[in-house]
Design a protein around this motif. Structure first.
Motif, PDB file in Angstrom:
ATOM      1  N   UNK A  47       0.833  -1.212   0.000  1.00 56.13           N
ATOM      2  CA  UNK A  47       0.000   0.000   0.000  1.00 56.13           C
ATOM      3  C   UNK A  47       0.868   1.263   0.000  1.00 56.13           C
ATOM      4  N   UNK A  48       2.005   1.196   0.696  1.00 54.54           N
ATOM      5  CA  UNK A  48       2.901   2.364   0.734  1.00 54.54           C
ATOM      6  C   UNK A  48       3.475   2.681  -0.646  1.00 54.54           C
ATOM      7  N   UNK A  49       3.675   1.655  -1.479  1.00 54.96           N
ATOM      8  CA  UNK A  49       4.160   1.908  -2.851  1.00 54.96           C
ATOM      9  C   UNK A  49       3.159   2.794  -3.589  1.00 54.96           C
ATOM     10  N   UNK A  50       1.877   2.428  -3.506  1.00 55.49           N
ATOM     11  CA  UNK A  50       0.845   3.193  -4.226  1.00 55.49           C
ATOM     12  C   UNK A  50       0.819   4.641  -3.735  1.00 55.49           C
ATOM     13  N   UNK A  51       0.958   4.789  -2.402  1.00 55.54           N
ATOM     14  CA  UNK A  51       0.908   6.122  -1.815  1.00 55.54           C
ATOM     15  C   UNK A  51       2.101   6.962  -2.278  1.00 55.54           C
ATOM     16  N   UNK A  52       3.301   6.361  -2.241  1.00 51.31           N
ATOM     17  CA  UNK A  52       4.517   7.108  -2.599  1.00 51.31           C
ATOM     18  C   UNK A  52       4.494   7.550  -4.056  1.00 51.31           C
ATOM     19  N   UNK A  53       3.991   6.696  -4.938  1.00 47.22           N
ATOM     20  CA  UNK A  53       3.976   7.026  -6.363  1.00 47.22           C
ATOM     21  C   UNK A  53       2.760   7.851  -6.775  1.00 47.22           C
TER      22      UNK A  53
END
Ligand code: TXA
Ligand code: MG
Length: 315
Positions: A47-53
Protein backbone atom coordinates in the motif's frame (compact mmCIF):
# COMPACT_ATOMS: atom_id res chain seq x y z
CA UNK A 1 11.61 11.24 6.03
CA UNK A 2 15.26 11.25 5.03
CA UNK A 3 15.91 9.10 1.95
CA UNK A 4 19.14 7.13 2.38
CA UNK A 5 21.58 7.03 -0.55
CA UNK A 6 23.00 3.51 -0.80
CA UNK A 7 25.80 2.23 -3.03
CA UNK A 8 26.34 -1.20 -4.57
CA UNK A 9 28.75 -2.17 -1.75
CA UNK A 10 27.89 -5.41 0.08
CA UNK A 11 27.06 -3.58 3.34
CA UNK A 12 24.61 -1.29 1.53
CA UNK A 13 22.98 -4.21 -0.31
CA UNK A 14 22.45 -5.81 3.13
CA UNK A 15 20.99 -2.54 4.41
CA UNK A 16 18.54 -2.35 1.50
CA UNK A 17 17.39 -5.91 2.28
CA UNK A 18 17.00 -5.09 6.00
CA UNK A 19 14.82 -2.07 5.21
CA UNK A 20 12.65 -4.22 2.92
CA UNK A 21 12.29 -6.97 5.55
CA UNK A 22 10.96 -4.31 7.95
CA UNK A 23 8.31 -3.22 5.43
CA UNK A 24 10.26 -0.26 3.99
CA UNK A 25 10.35 1.16 0.46
CA UNK A 26 13.67 0.99 -1.40
CA UNK A 27 14.30 2.04 -5.00
CA UNK A 28 16.52 -0.55 -6.69
CA UNK A 29 18.24 -0.80 -10.07
CA UNK A 30 17.17 -3.37 -12.64
CA UNK A 31 18.31 -3.95 -16.22
CA UNK A 32 15.23 -2.05 -17.51
CA UNK A 33 14.46 0.88 -15.19
CA UNK A 34 14.77 1.57 -11.44
CA UNK A 35 11.98 -0.12 -9.46
CA UNK A 36 10.36 1.00 -6.19
CA UNK A 37 10.55 -2.20 -4.16
CA UNK A 38 8.62 -3.49 -1.15
CA UNK A 39 7.88 -6.92 0.33
CA UNK A 40 5.16 -8.19 -2.02
CA UNK A 41 3.63 -10.41 0.66
CA UNK A 42 3.13 -7.53 3.12
CA UNK A 43 -0.08 -5.64 2.28
CA UNK A 44 0.89 -2.50 4.25
CA UNK A 45 4.23 -2.30 2.44
CA UNK A 46 2.50 -2.72 -0.92
CA UNK A 47 0.00 0.00 0.00
CA UNK A 48 2.90 2.36 0.73
CA UNK A 49 4.16 1.91 -2.85
CA UNK A 50 0.85 3.19 -4.23
CA UNK A 51 0.91 6.12 -1.81
CA UNK A 52 4.52 7.11 -2.60
CA UNK A 53 3.98 7.03 -6.36
CA UNK A 54 0.47 8.47 -6.33
CA UNK A 55 -0.50 5.35 -8.29
CA UNK A 56 -4.16 4.36 -8.83
CA UNK A 57 -4.78 1.45 -6.45
CA UNK A 58 -6.24 -0.76 -9.22
CA UNK A 59 -3.00 -0.74 -11.26
CA UNK A 60 -1.26 -3.98 -10.23
CA UNK A 61 2.45 -4.38 -9.38
CA UNK A 62 5.09 -6.70 -10.87
CA UNK A 63 6.64 -9.23 -8.46
CA UNK A 64 10.39 -9.74 -8.81
CA UNK A 65 11.75 -13.18 -7.94
CA UNK A 66 15.27 -14.57 -7.60
CA UNK A 67 14.51 -18.16 -8.62
CA UNK A 68 11.85 -20.58 -9.86
CA UNK A 69 10.86 -21.61 -6.32
CA UNK A 70 9.87 -18.03 -5.54
CA UNK A 71 7.82 -17.82 -8.74
CA UNK A 72 5.99 -20.99 -7.62
CA UNK A 73 5.30 -19.45 -4.24
CA UNK A 74 3.30 -16.59 -5.77
CA UNK A 75 1.82 -17.99 -9.01
CA UNK A 76 0.53 -21.16 -10.70
CA UNK A 77 3.30 -21.91 -13.15
CA UNK A 78 1.80 -24.98 -14.84
CA UNK A 79 0.99 -23.24 -18.16
CA UNK A 80 2.48 -25.42 -20.95
CA UNK A 81 4.54 -22.47 -22.28
CA UNK A 82 5.85 -21.25 -18.90
CA UNK A 83 8.98 -23.36 -18.97
CA UNK A 84 9.82 -22.62 -22.59
CA UNK A 85 9.45 -18.88 -22.03
CA UNK A 86 11.39 -18.76 -18.78
CA UNK A 87 14.15 -21.06 -20.09
CA UNK A 88 14.57 -18.69 -23.02
CA UNK A 89 14.20 -15.31 -21.31
CA UNK A 90 14.77 -15.54 -17.51
CA UNK A 91 16.57 -13.90 -15.94
CA UNK A 92 15.56 -10.96 -18.13
CA UNK A 93 12.98 -8.33 -19.04
CA UNK A 94 10.02 -10.68 -19.56
CA UNK A 95 7.07 -10.37 -17.16
CA UNK A 96 4.49 -13.17 -17.14
CA UNK A 97 0.91 -12.68 -15.94
CA UNK A 98 -0.25 -15.89 -14.24
CA UNK A 99 -3.05 -17.03 -11.89
CA UNK A 100 -2.04 -15.87 -8.41
CA UNK A 101 -1.59 -18.01 -5.32
CA UNK A 102 -3.19 -17.19 -1.97
CA UNK A 103 0.08 -15.92 -0.42
CA UNK A 104 -0.07 -12.76 -2.52
CA UNK A 105 -2.30 -10.08 -0.96
CA UNK A 106 -4.86 -8.36 -3.20
CA UNK A 107 -3.24 -5.06 -2.18
CA UNK A 108 -0.28 -6.12 -4.37
CA UNK A 109 -2.30 -7.14 -7.44
CA UNK A 110 -4.73 -4.23 -7.53
CA UNK A 111 -7.50 -6.62 -6.51
CA UNK A 112 -6.89 -9.04 -9.41
CA UNK A 113 -6.67 -12.82 -9.05
CA UNK A 114 -3.71 -12.82 -11.46
CA UNK A 115 -0.15 -11.78 -10.70
CA UNK A 116 2.70 -10.46 -12.86
CA UNK A 117 6.11 -12.10 -12.19
CA UNK A 118 9.61 -11.54 -13.53
CA UNK A 119 13.17 -12.55 -12.70
CA UNK A 120 15.39 -9.52 -13.31
CA UNK A 121 18.79 -9.84 -14.99
CA UNK A 122 20.64 -7.58 -12.60
CA UNK A 123 23.21 -8.76 -10.06
CA UNK A 124 22.43 -6.22 -7.31
CA UNK A 125 18.66 -6.64 -7.64
CA UNK A 126 19.04 -10.42 -7.50
CA UNK A 127 21.20 -10.18 -4.37
CA UNK A 128 18.66 -7.95 -2.62
CA UNK A 129 15.80 -10.36 -3.44
CA UNK A 130 17.85 -13.34 -2.24
CA UNK A 131 18.81 -11.61 1.04
CA UNK A 132 15.25 -10.45 1.66
CA UNK A 133 14.09 -13.97 0.76
CA UNK A 134 10.74 -12.52 -0.34
CA UNK A 135 9.33 -11.68 -3.76
CA UNK A 136 9.63 -7.90 -4.19
CA UNK A 137 6.81 -5.87 -5.69
CA UNK A 138 8.39 -3.10 -7.76
CA UNK A 139 6.76 -0.71 -10.19
CA UNK A 140 8.96 1.83 -11.92
CA UNK A 141 10.30 4.22 -9.24
CA UNK A 142 8.80 7.44 -10.64
CA UNK A 143 5.83 9.53 -9.56
CA UNK A 144 2.81 8.13 -11.37
CA UNK A 145 2.60 9.66 -14.86
CA UNK A 146 6.25 10.82 -15.01
CA UNK A 147 8.86 9.18 -17.28
CA UNK A 148 10.32 6.02 -15.76
CA UNK A 149 13.68 6.49 -13.96
CA UNK A 150 16.82 5.07 -15.54
CA UNK A 151 19.20 6.45 -12.87
CA UNK A 152 19.20 6.96 -9.10
CA UNK A 153 19.14 10.73 -9.73
CA UNK A 154 15.83 10.39 -11.62
CA UNK A 155 14.38 8.46 -8.66
CA UNK A 156 15.41 11.24 -6.27
CA UNK A 157 13.86 13.92 -8.53
CA UNK A 158 10.46 12.31 -7.90
CA UNK A 159 10.70 10.50 -4.56
CA UNK A 160 13.36 12.16 -2.36
CA UNK A 161 11.99 12.43 1.19
CA UNK A 162 9.13 10.04 0.39
CA UNK A 163 10.91 6.64 0.36
CA UNK A 164 13.36 4.98 2.76
CA UNK A 165 16.32 4.57 0.39
CA UNK A 166 17.62 4.44 -3.15
CA UNK A 167 20.44 2.12 -4.15
CA UNK A 168 22.61 3.65 -6.88
CA UNK A 169 24.21 1.20 -9.30
CA UNK A 170 24.54 3.55 -12.26
CA UNK A 171 22.34 3.92 -15.32
CA UNK A 172 20.08 1.09 -16.53
CA UNK A 173 21.29 -1.01 -19.45
CA UNK A 174 18.00 -1.33 -21.39
CA UNK A 175 15.91 1.71 -20.47
CA UNK A 176 12.37 0.55 -21.39
CA UNK A 177 10.23 -1.49 -19.03
CA UNK A 178 9.89 -5.26 -19.41
CA UNK A 179 7.69 -6.98 -21.97
CA UNK A 180 4.45 -8.02 -20.22
CA UNK A 181 2.89 -11.27 -21.50
CA UNK A 182 -0.47 -12.61 -20.36
CA UNK A 183 -0.20 -16.38 -19.86
CA UNK A 184 -3.64 -16.92 -18.33
CA UNK A 185 -5.19 -18.15 -21.60
CA UNK A 186 -4.12 -20.75 -24.13
CA UNK A 187 -2.06 -18.48 -26.39
CA UNK A 188 0.20 -15.78 -24.92
CA UNK A 189 -0.83 -12.13 -25.41
CA UNK A 190 1.64 -9.25 -25.32
CA UNK A 191 0.12 -6.62 -23.02
CA UNK A 192 3.13 -4.26 -23.13
CA UNK A 193 5.96 -4.39 -25.70
CA UNK A 194 9.55 -4.35 -24.40
CA UNK A 195 13.05 -5.39 -25.36
CA UNK A 196 12.07 -9.08 -25.45
CA UNK A 197 10.38 -8.58 -28.80
CA UNK A 198 7.37 -10.25 -30.37
CA UNK A 199 9.74 -11.78 -32.93
CA UNK A 200 11.84 -13.34 -30.14
CA UNK A 201 8.76 -14.72 -28.37
CA UNK A 202 7.23 -16.15 -31.56
CA UNK A 203 10.54 -17.88 -32.31
CA UNK A 204 10.17 -19.77 -29.01
CA UNK A 205 6.43 -20.43 -28.70
CA UNK A 206 4.84 -19.92 -32.13
CA UNK A 207 2.03 -17.50 -33.09
CA UNK A 208 0.52 -15.17 -30.47
CA UNK A 209 -3.05 -14.05 -29.94
CA UNK A 210 -3.93 -10.75 -31.65
CA UNK A 211 -3.26 -7.85 -29.27
CA UNK A 212 -6.08 -5.80 -30.80
CA UNK A 213 -8.57 -8.18 -29.15
CA UNK A 214 -10.87 -7.52 -26.19
CA UNK A 215 -8.46 -8.90 -23.60
CA UNK A 216 -5.98 -6.08 -23.97
CA UNK A 217 -8.47 -3.79 -22.22
CA UNK A 218 -7.97 -5.93 -19.14
CA UNK A 219 -4.35 -4.84 -18.86
CA UNK A 220 -4.83 -2.22 -16.19
CA UNK A 221 -1.65 -0.26 -16.92
CA UNK A 222 -2.79 0.50 -20.46
CA UNK A 223 -5.66 2.69 -19.22
CA UNK A 224 -3.49 5.39 -17.71
CA UNK A 225 -1.59 8.27 -19.25
CA UNK A 226 2.12 7.53 -19.01
CA UNK A 227 5.61 8.87 -19.28
CA UNK A 228 4.61 12.49 -19.69
CA UNK A 229 7.23 15.18 -19.21
CA UNK A 230 6.16 18.83 -18.77
CA UNK A 231 7.19 19.51 -22.36
CA UNK A 232 4.85 18.92 -25.26
CA UNK A 233 6.06 15.83 -27.20
CA UNK A 234 5.28 15.18 -30.88
CA UNK A 235 6.45 12.69 -33.50
CA UNK A 236 7.93 14.40 -36.57
CA UNK A 237 10.18 14.02 -39.57
CA UNK A 238 13.02 16.55 -39.82
CA UNK A 239 11.65 17.95 -43.12
CA UNK A 240 8.44 19.06 -41.38
CA UNK A 241 10.34 21.61 -39.28
CA UNK A 242 8.55 24.68 -40.73
CA UNK A 243 5.69 23.64 -38.45
CA UNK A 244 7.83 23.20 -35.33
CA UNK A 245 7.08 25.44 -32.38
CA UNK A 246 10.16 26.97 -30.75
CA UNK A 247 12.28 26.59 -28.77
CA UNK A 248 12.38 22.87 -29.31
CA UNK A 249 14.55 19.85 -28.60
CA UNK A 250 15.13 17.32 -31.35
CA UNK A 251 15.56 13.58 -30.84
CA UNK A 252 16.74 11.79 -33.98
CA UNK A 253 19.48 10.16 -36.01
CA UNK A 254 21.16 13.49 -36.89
CA UNK A 255 21.28 16.88 -35.21
CA UNK A 256 18.65 19.44 -36.24
CA UNK A 257 19.91 22.91 -37.29
CA UNK A 258 17.00 24.79 -35.66
CA UNK A 259 16.88 22.83 -32.40
CA UNK A 260 17.82 24.41 -29.06
CA UNK A 261 19.22 20.95 -28.22
CA UNK A 262 19.67 17.90 -30.43
CA UNK A 263 19.88 14.42 -28.95
CA UNK A 264 21.39 12.04 -31.48
CA UNK A 265 20.41 8.38 -31.22
CA UNK A 266 21.59 5.98 -33.90
CA UNK A 267 19.31 3.00 -33.42
CA UNK A 268 16.25 1.69 -31.57
CA UNK A 269 18.38 0.33 -28.69
CA UNK A 270 19.81 3.79 -28.06
CA UNK A 271 16.29 5.27 -28.18
CA UNK A 272 15.19 2.70 -25.61
CA UNK A 273 18.16 3.37 -23.33
CA UNK A 274 18.05 7.19 -23.43
CA UNK A 275 14.49 8.33 -24.23
CA UNK A 276 13.21 8.75 -20.65
CA UNK A 277 16.44 10.44 -19.52
CA UNK A 278 16.14 12.92 -22.42
CA UNK A 279 12.53 13.76 -21.50
CA UNK A 280 13.68 14.56 -17.96
CA UNK A 281 16.68 16.55 -19.22
CA UNK A 282 14.40 18.72 -21.42
CA UNK A 283 12.19 19.49 -18.42
CA UNK A 284 15.28 20.45 -16.44
CA UNK A 285 16.33 22.80 -19.28
CA UNK A 286 12.77 24.21 -19.53
CA UNK A 287 12.49 23.31 -23.21
CA UNK A 288 8.75 23.40 -23.95
CA UNK A 289 8.59 21.35 -27.18
CA UNK A 290 10.20 18.02 -28.05
CA UNK A 291 10.08 16.57 -31.57
CA UNK A 292 10.98 12.91 -32.01
CA UNK A 293 12.02 11.30 -35.28
CA UNK A 294 10.26 7.90 -35.41
CA UNK A 295 12.12 4.58 -35.60
CA UNK A 296 10.93 1.58 -37.58
CA UNK A 297 8.49 -0.57 -35.58
CA UNK A 298 10.38 -3.83 -35.73
CA UNK A 299 12.22 -5.51 -32.87
CA UNK A 300 12.67 -3.18 -29.90
CA UNK A 301 11.48 -0.32 -32.17
CA UNK A 302 7.93 -1.41 -31.32
CA UNK A 303 8.47 -0.79 -27.59
CA UNK A 304 10.24 2.49 -28.34
CA UNK A 305 7.38 3.86 -30.46
CA UNK A 306 4.82 2.66 -27.88
CA UNK A 307 6.58 4.81 -25.23
CA UNK A 308 7.04 7.75 -27.64
CA UNK A 309 3.31 7.71 -28.48
CA UNK A 310 2.40 7.57 -24.78
CA UNK A 311 4.70 10.52 -24.06
CA UNK A 312 2.99 12.35 -26.93
CA UNK A 313 -0.43 11.49 -25.48
CA UNK A 314 -1.40 9.53 -28.61
CA UNK A 315 -2.25 6.19 -27.00
O1 TXA B 1 10.80 -3.47 -16.35
C1 TXA B 1 9.83 -3.42 -15.58
O2 TXA B 1 8.82 -4.12 -15.74
C2 TXA B 1 9.90 -2.43 -14.41
C3 TXA B 1 11.04 -2.89 -13.49
C4 TXA B 1 11.12 -2.08 -12.23
O3 TXA B 1 10.94 -4.25 -13.23
N1 TXA B 1 8.65 -2.37 -13.70
C5 TXA B 1 7.55 -1.78 -14.23
O4 TXA B 1 6.44 -1.78 -13.41
O5 TXA B 1 7.52 -1.26 -15.32
P1 TXA B 1 5.15 -0.89 -13.65
O6 TXA B 1 4.34 -1.03 -12.45
O7 TXA B 1 5.57 0.48 -14.01
O8 TXA B 1 4.39 -1.59 -14.81
C6 TXA B 1 3.72 -2.82 -14.56
C7 TXA B 1 2.82 -3.17 -15.72
C8 TXA B 1 1.59 -2.29 -15.73
O9 TXA B 1 1.24 -1.98 -17.06
C9 TXA B 1 0.56 -3.21 -15.07
O10 TXA B 1 -0.75 -2.89 -15.41
C10 TXA B 1 0.98 -4.58 -15.62
O11 TXA B 1 2.39 -4.52 -15.59
N2 TXA B 1 0.49 -5.63 -14.74
C11 TXA B 1 0.92 -5.94 -13.49
N3 TXA B 1 0.21 -6.96 -12.96
C12 TXA B 1 -0.70 -7.31 -13.90
C13 TXA B 1 -1.76 -8.28 -13.95
N4 TXA B 1 -2.01 -9.09 -12.93
N5 TXA B 1 -2.49 -8.34 -15.09
C14 TXA B 1 -2.24 -7.52 -16.14
N6 TXA B 1 -1.27 -6.57 -16.13
C15 TXA B 1 -0.52 -6.46 -15.04
MG1 MG C 1 5.60 2.45 -14.64
Amino acid sequence: MKTLRLSNAATDIRRAADLLIKGGLVALPTETVYGLAADALNPEAAARIYEAKGRPSDNPLILHVANARMADQVAYTDHPLFEELTNAFWPGPLTLVLPKKADVPLATTGGLNTVAVRMPDHAVMQQVIALTNKPLAAPSANSSGKPSPTSAQHVLEDLDGIIDAVLDDGPCRIGVESTVVDLTGEAPIILRPGSITEEMIVAVVGPLQDVAGERVKHSPGTRYKHYSPKAHVAIANPEASTFFREPFAWIGSHSHPKAARSFILSNAHEYARDFYAILRECDRLNIPYIYVEPVEEIGVGKAVMDRVRRAAGIS
